[in-house]
Design an enzyme around this catalytic site. Structure first.
Site, PDB file in Angstrom:
ATOM      1  N   HIS A 171      22.809 -45.202 -60.316  1.00  0.00           N
ATOM      2  CA  HIS A 171      22.029 -45.171 -61.543  1.00  0.00           C
ATOM      3  C   HIS A 171      20.968 -44.079 -61.513  1.00  0.00           C
ATOM      4  O   HIS A 171      19.931 -44.216 -62.155  1.00  0.00           O
ATOM      5  CB  HIS A 171      21.414 -46.543 -61.801  1.00  0.00           C
ATOM      6  CG  HIS A 171      22.436 -47.602 -62.018  1.00  0.00           C
ATOM      7  ND1 HIS A 171      23.071 -47.779 -63.221  1.00  0.00           N
ATOM      8  CD2 HIS A 171      22.991 -48.496 -61.172  1.00  0.00           C
ATOM      9  CE1 HIS A 171      23.950 -48.758 -63.114  1.00  0.00           C
ATOM     10  NE2 HIS A 171      23.923 -49.211 -61.878  1.00  0.00           N
ATOM     11  N   GLU A 202       5.852 -40.519 -44.495  1.00  0.00           N
ATOM     12  CA  GLU A 202       4.486 -40.513 -43.968  1.00  0.00           C
ATOM     13  C   GLU A 202       4.292 -39.511 -42.845  1.00  0.00           C
ATOM     14  O   GLU A 202       3.283 -38.809 -42.816  1.00  0.00           O
ATOM     15  CB  GLU A 202       4.131 -41.915 -43.424  1.00  0.00           C
ATOM     16  CG  GLU A 202       3.842 -42.936 -44.506  1.00  0.00           C
ATOM     17  CD  GLU A 202       3.543 -44.314 -43.927  1.00  0.00           C
ATOM     18  OE1 GLU A 202       2.620 -44.966 -44.428  1.00  0.00           O
ATOM     19  OE2 GLU A 202       4.237 -44.736 -42.971  1.00  0.00           O
ATOM     20  N   ASN A 218     -18.670 -45.296 -46.708  1.00  0.00           N
ATOM     21  CA  ASN A 218     -17.250 -45.525 -47.022  1.00  0.00           C
ATOM     22  C   ASN A 218     -17.176 -46.113 -48.416  1.00  0.00           C
ATOM     23  O   ASN A 218     -18.067 -46.853 -48.818  1.00  0.00           O
ATOM     24  CB  ASN A 218     -16.648 -46.612 -46.126  1.00  0.00           C
ATOM     25  CG  ASN A 218     -16.417 -46.128 -44.732  1.00  0.00           C
ATOM     26  OD1 ASN A 218     -16.693 -44.978 -44.423  1.00  0.00           O
ATOM     27  ND2 ASN A 218     -15.924 -47.024 -43.896  1.00  0.00           N
TER      28      ASN A 218
END
Lengths: 612, 612
Positions: free
Chosen positions: B508, B492, B99
Site C-alpha cells: 500500500h 537512530e 533543563n
C-alpha cells in the site's frame, strides 16, 4: 491489482481487449498479454506497459472474436515476457489469465511434475493451467467447465480467472474467489473485466460474479453455477459510469485531475446528506444500525494505506465527539491475530475499491465473530459493501491515479459526517457545536479551492526539494494522520523516502535524520497544538533542517521562522484534515514530475490491492 | 534530555562537575558549560561535546568549591557557545543552568526588554536569568530563594534549574517542574544531578526533588519548600547503583555492552517473579491492582519511541491471552486530545527513564480522569513510578547508550509476564499454555546468547549494506513491532532512513521504494505468518530488492530465496520478539560503526526526553 479483460461476441476482440487493458492499467503495469481465438489461439505477451504490447502486436495477426487479456502486478516471479499472462498449459490447449495468488502452488506443481509436466515460467498461474489440462484429460465427460470446477476445488488462495480451451473454441469459463470479476451483458456478446471500467463504454448491464461462482459464457448463452455444481441465477445490475469520468479531462495526469476534482467530490460526499437548512445530517445507509452505533462499546476501524489514514482521522473525531473508544488497525494485521471483539462492537471497513483483499478477509472474520460491519467504500457494487451490514458510499467517482487523493478526502468527509451524526444521536454533542461543524463541512469545497489556488507557489517550492532523498512530515492531533498521508503520497509517486510522524515523537528517533539536506514538512495551522508544533519546528531549525510549513494565511511569525511555507485557509480543527492535505498532494505531484516519475503509474504499485 | 550537575562543599568543584557531565552526556551533547564560584563566578562554555569544554578549560583557572554545569540538547536556538549554559543575567550576578522549556519566554522577554534588558543568546534560559535578576532587585528583602520563587510563579513550562548569585556566594537554589533533579547528600556537602548517575560514586543518600519544590542548599544546611512558600520535609532515599554499571566494561561502546548484557538483564527482569518450579508468576507490584486488571474493560498503553514499540508487543499479548481490548498510543498525542477513558480502564505507562515528559503528563491527565495507572519503568525512584498507582520495574540496570536496547527487552519481558499473569488470574489461559509460556520465557536468555553468537555473520552483512540511504523492515504479528524497533535502531545510530512496516502494508505504498539498492530486512521465523511473509519477500524479490531475512535455523527454503540471512533459534511466537530483535540491534550497531557514526551519542538525539 492485476487487470483481466475478456470478450466473446461478433466484434473484433483485439481492440476491445487492448482498450480494456488500458482502462485497467492502474491495477498493474509490469507486463501484459493477450490471447485471441479464431478456432486456434494466438498469444502475445510483453514485459512493461501496455504500449509495449501494442507496439509488439502492431505487425501481428489480431483477428478473432474471442479473447482474454491481462495486465500484471508481479507476485511470484519478476516481470518478464515469460511470466506475463495469458499462460498456456503444456499441450497448448488451455489458456488462462489469472488475478490473485495460488497459495498451494508449490505442492500442486510438485504433483504435476511427478505426472511429467514441465514449466516455462515461475508463476503460480501456469500451475493452474496445467492442473486444468490434467483434469480435463482425465475426466470421462471432458468439459472445460467441469475441469475448471474440479481444479478450483484443489486450489487454496485467491483467484479471478478466465479460461479458454482450444477444444471448446466458442466458450469462455470464468470464476472468482477473492479477486473481483464483472461481466458486462451486451447484445449477443459478453464483456468481462476485473472491474466495470473497461465495460462501461459498451454496456451498463453488469453481473458481479460472487466468490466460488463459475460462469460459462458463450456468444448467446450465459450460465452460472457454484463450485459445488449448484445452479445460480445471475443478477443483472445497472451501473452508471460516464465514459468521460475515465478520461484525463484536459489534465496532464489523472492524479492532477483528481486533486482538482476535490471541491466537487467532497461536495458529492456530503450532498443530499446534509439538510438544506444546514441543521441536520441524514445517512440513509446507517439508519438501521444507528441504534447499535450509538450504543457501541467500541468501534474498530480497518483499512490499508490511505484508507487507514482516513480511519485515524475518524478515531480522533469519534473519540472526541461520540466518546466511544476507537481502535484503528491495519486489516492485514487484524485478520491474522485473534483480536478482541465484544458484543455490540462495531467494525468500520474503509476501502476505496471495496475489493482490498486484507480488508475483505478481515471483515468476513469479524462478521463470524458477531460484529456489526459498516462499509465506507467508493466503488458501488464492490465486494466489501456486499459483505457489510450497512454502509455509506463515498461518491468520489472513479479514481484512476494509483496514489489516492480524492478518495481520501471523500472518505474523511463521510467519516466526519458519521462521527458528528453518531454524536448527535447519542447526545454527546450539543446542537450549536453540531451546527458549527456542519457549517464548516459546507465551507470545505471553497476552502479546498483556495488551497488549490496556491499551486504555483507549491510548484516553485517543489523545485527546491526535488533532489531530496528523504523527507519527514510532522503533525499533531487531527493533522497527525495528514502528515502520514502527505508522506505516503510523496513516497508513492516520487520514490523519495518520506515518513510521517506525530510531531511529538520526532525527538524519540527520527530527529537523528535531520541535517541541512532534510526537508521537514510541518503542518502547523493555528489550532491548540500550534505552540507545540512551533517548538518542534524550532528543534528542527536548531539542527539546520529545512522546514516547509503548511500554515494559516497571515501567520507572519511562523513564516519568518521557516524556509518555505504554503498557506491554507483557517478552519475548525476537526475539519482541517480535508483542507490541509491538499497542498501535500500537490507537493508530492510536482516533486514527482520534476523527478520524471510516472505519477499515474508509480513503479511497483497498483491500485486496488486484491492480493495479500 | 539536557544534563545538570551542581556541587557545594569543600572539594574542588571542577572535577566533580566535569565527571558528572560525562555521566550525563547521554542526555544531550550539543554544547556544555560550567560555572565555578570562589566569591566571584567564572563561566566556561563551548559548543560540541564535553571533551571540547575540557580542552577549552585546560589552561584556565578552575578553583572554587561551588559550581554548576550543564550539557545541552538544543530546543530554542542552535548549538553554539552563546546558547550553551550556564546563562547569566545582565548584571552578571545571577548564573543558572536549566533543563526544560520556558513556554511563555517570548512574552517574558518582551516585558523585560521594556524594562531595558538586552539578550546575548536566543535561549529561553537567559530570559529566566534576567527575570530572577529583575525580581531580586525589586523585592524588599533581597534573597535569592525568594527571587527564584517569585520568578517561577510567572513561568509556564518545564524546568529543572540550579541558580547561583554573586551576592549570596555560599548558596545554591534548585527547583524543578517536569524536569528531574536529584540531590546527593554527602558529608557537609551536596551534589546535584539530573539523575543519580553523577552522584553515585560519592554517596548513596538521595533526595528526589518533587515538582514545585525549591531547595536552598548550603554547605551545612538543606532546606526544602514549595513554590507556594510552604515548608517540605526532605525524604532521603538509599540508591544502590554500582559505579562499574556506568562504565563500558571492556566493550567499545555502551550500546554494544548493553546489547550483550541482555541475557543477564532479561533474566533480571523475570528473576524472583517466576516461581522456582516454573509454574507460577508473582508480580509483587501488581498484587493490589490485579482485581482491577482482570476486570478492566480496556487497557491503554502509553509510551514514546522504543517504549511505544514494547507497548505494541504487549497489545498483541494482552488481546490474545487476556481478551481485553488494548489501545497503544503515543503519549504526546494522548495528552493533548480528549481520549475516552471509561470507568475501570487501566493505563500502562512504559518509560525507561521514568521521566519522559509526554508520558508523565499523559498519566497525570488520565489520573485526573479516574483511570488506574500502572508504570513499567527502569529507573527506580523516577517521576513516573511516583505518579502511578502500581507498577513493575524492569531491572535492566542503568542504560547509557542513547539507542535503547536492553531496556526494550526488559520492558517486553515484564509486559509478557504481566499479560500471562493477568490471563491466568482471569482464567483466559489454561494452565498448560501458561506453563509453556513461562518455560519459553525461562529459555530466552540462552536463545539470546545464541542470537548474539551470530555477531560475526551480522558484521559481514553490515559491510554490504553500510552505504544504503534507505531501508525497510518488515514483520507481521508479534514481529511487526520488532520490525518497527529494528528500523528505529538503524535510524537512530546510522542516520539511514529506515522504516518499519507491517509486511502486509508494504503493497500500500512503501513497495514504491523498492529497487536494486534497497535493503529490506524481513523478520520471518516459522510461525503461522511465515507463508505470508515469504509471499511479501517474493514481491520484493520480483522488484529486485535486497532481502536480509531473520529466519529460523535450518530454513533452507528461505535461505535460498534471499540475499542474506541471520539465523535465530526458534521459539514460541508470543516470546519471539525478545529473540528476533537481537540481530536487528547488532545490525544497526555495525552499520553505524562502518559509517563512522558515534553510536553512543547519535546526532540530534538525547536520552530521557524530558521536554515535549
Amino acid at each position: 491489482m492485476c487487470g483481466i479483460v475478456g470478450y466473446i461476441g461478433k466484434k473484433n476482440a483485439y481492440n476491445i481487449l487492448i482498450n480494456g487493458l488500458k482502462r485497467l492499467e492502474y491495477r498493474g503495469y509490469d507486463s501484459s498479454g493477450i490471447a485471441l481465438s479464431n478456432g486456434t489461439t494466438r498469444i502475445y505477451k510483453k514485459q512493461g506497459k501496455i504500449s509495449n504490447l501494442e507496439d509488439f502486436v502492431a505487425d501481428k495477426r489480431v483477428d478473432g472474436n474471442i479473447g482474454i487479456a491481462h495486465t500484471r502486478w508481479a507476485t511470484h516471479g519478476e516481470p518478464s515476457d515469460e511470466n506475463a499472462h495469458p499462460h498456456q498449459s503444456q499441450n497448448g490447449k488451455i489458456t488462462l489469465v489469472h488475478n490473485g495468488i495460488i497459495e498451494n502452488y508449490a505442492i500442486l506443481k510438485e504433483r504435476l511434475e511427478e505426472k511429467g509436466y514441465t514449466f516455462q515460467s515461475q508463476t503460480d498461474t501456469e500451475v493452474l493451467a496445467n492442473l486444468i489440462e490434467y483434469v480435463y484429460n482425465k475426466i470421462d465427460n471432458r468439459s472445460l467447465e467441469e475441469a475448471v470446477r474440479l481444479s478450483l476445488e484443489k486450489v487454496v488462495g485467491a483467484y479471478g480467472i478466465i479460461v479458454m480451451c482450444d477444444d471448446e473454441p466458442k466458450r469462455l469459463v470464468a470464476s472468482r474467489k477473492g479477486s473481483p470479476l464483472v461481466i458486462g451483458v451486451g447484445d449477443n456478446e459478453y464483456y468481462i473485466g476485473s472491474d466495470a471500467t473497461p465495460l462501461v463504454e459498451y454496456t451498463n448491464q453488469m453481473i458481479y460474479l460472487q466468490d466460488f461462482n463459475i460462469a460459462i459464457i458463450e456468444e448467446n448463452s450465459f450460465t452460472l453455477k457454484t463450485i459445488q455444481n449448484n445452479p445460480v441465477t445471475p443478477e443483472i445490475k445497472r451501473v452508471d459510469i460516464q465514459v468521460d469520468q475515465l478520461d484525463k479531462g484536459g489534465y496532464e495526469h489523472y492524479m492532477l485531475k483528481e486533486i482538482y476534482e476535490q471541491p466537487t467530490t467532497i461536495e458529492q460526499s456530503f450532498k443530499g446528506r446534509i439538510a438544506v437548512d444546514g441543521k441536520s445530517i441524514v445517512l440513509g445507509g446507517l439508519i438501521d444500525v444507528m441504534p447499535q452505533l450509538v450504543k457501541a462499546p467500541r468501534i474498530i476501524i480497518l483499512g490499508c494505506g490511505t484508507s487507514w489514514h482516513a480511519g485515524l482521522v475518524a478515531e480522533y473525531l469519534i473519540e472526541t465527539y461520540c466518546r466511544i473508544p476507537v481502535e484503528v488497525e491495519y486489516a492485514s494485521e487484524f485478520r491474522y491475530r485473534t483480536p478482541v471483539i465484544n458484543k455490540g462492537d462495531v467494525i468500520i471497513a474503509v476501502s476505496q475499491s471495496g475489493e482490498t483483499a486484507d480488508t475483505l478477509a478481515a471483515i468476513k472474520k469479524a462478521k463470524e465473530d458477531g460484529a456489526i460491519i459498516i462499509g465506507v467504500c467508493n466503488v458501488v457494487g464492490s465486494s466489501i459493501p456486499r459483505e457489510t451490514h450497512a454502509g455509506v458510499y463515498t461518491h468520489a467517482g472513479v479514481e484512476i491515479g494509483v496514489a489516492s487523493t480524492k478518495a481520501f478526502t471523500a472518505q474523511v468527509t463521510v467519516l466526519t459526517l458519521m462521527a458528528i451524526q453518531i454524536a448527535k444521536e447519542k447526545g454527546s454533542i450539543d446542537q450549536s457545536e453540531y451546527e458549527i461543524l456542519i457549517q464548516e463541512i459546507l465551507e470545505v469545497p471553497n476552502k479546498v479551492r483556495v488551497a488549490l489556488s496556491k499551486e504555483d507557489k507549491i510548484k516553485s517550492i517543489s523545485d527546491k526539494y526535488s533532489d531530496a532523498v528523504n523527507a519527514l512530515y510532522l503533525g499533531r492531533g487531527y493533522l497527525f494522520p495528514v502528515a502520514l498521508e502527505g508522506a505516503l503520497k510523496l513516497k508513492e509517486v516520487s520514490y523519495i523516502h518520506a515518513e510521517g510522524y506525530a510531531a511529538g515523537e520526532m525527538k524519540h528517533g527520527p530527529i537523528a535524520l535531520v541535517d541541512d539536506n532534510l526537508p521537514v514538512v510541518a503542518v502547523a495551522p493555528k489550532d491548540h497544538y500550534y505552540e507545540k508544533v512551533v517548538s518542534n519546528i524550532q528543534e528542527v531549525k536548531a539542527r539546520k533542517g529545512n522546514v516547509i510549513a503548511v500554515l494559516n494565511e497571515g501567520d507572519l511569525n511562523l513564516k519568518e521562522m521557516v524556509n518555505d511555507f504554503i498557506e491554507i485557509p483557517s478552519c475548525h480543527p476537526a475539519i482541517s484534515p480535508l483542507v490541509a492535505v491538499i497542498p501535500l498532494q500537490l507537493l508530492a505531484y510536482h516533486i514527482a514530475l520534476n523527478r520524471g516519475c510516472d505519477v499515474d503509474q508509480p513503479r511497483n504499485l497498483a491500485k486496488s490491492v486484491t492480493v495479500e
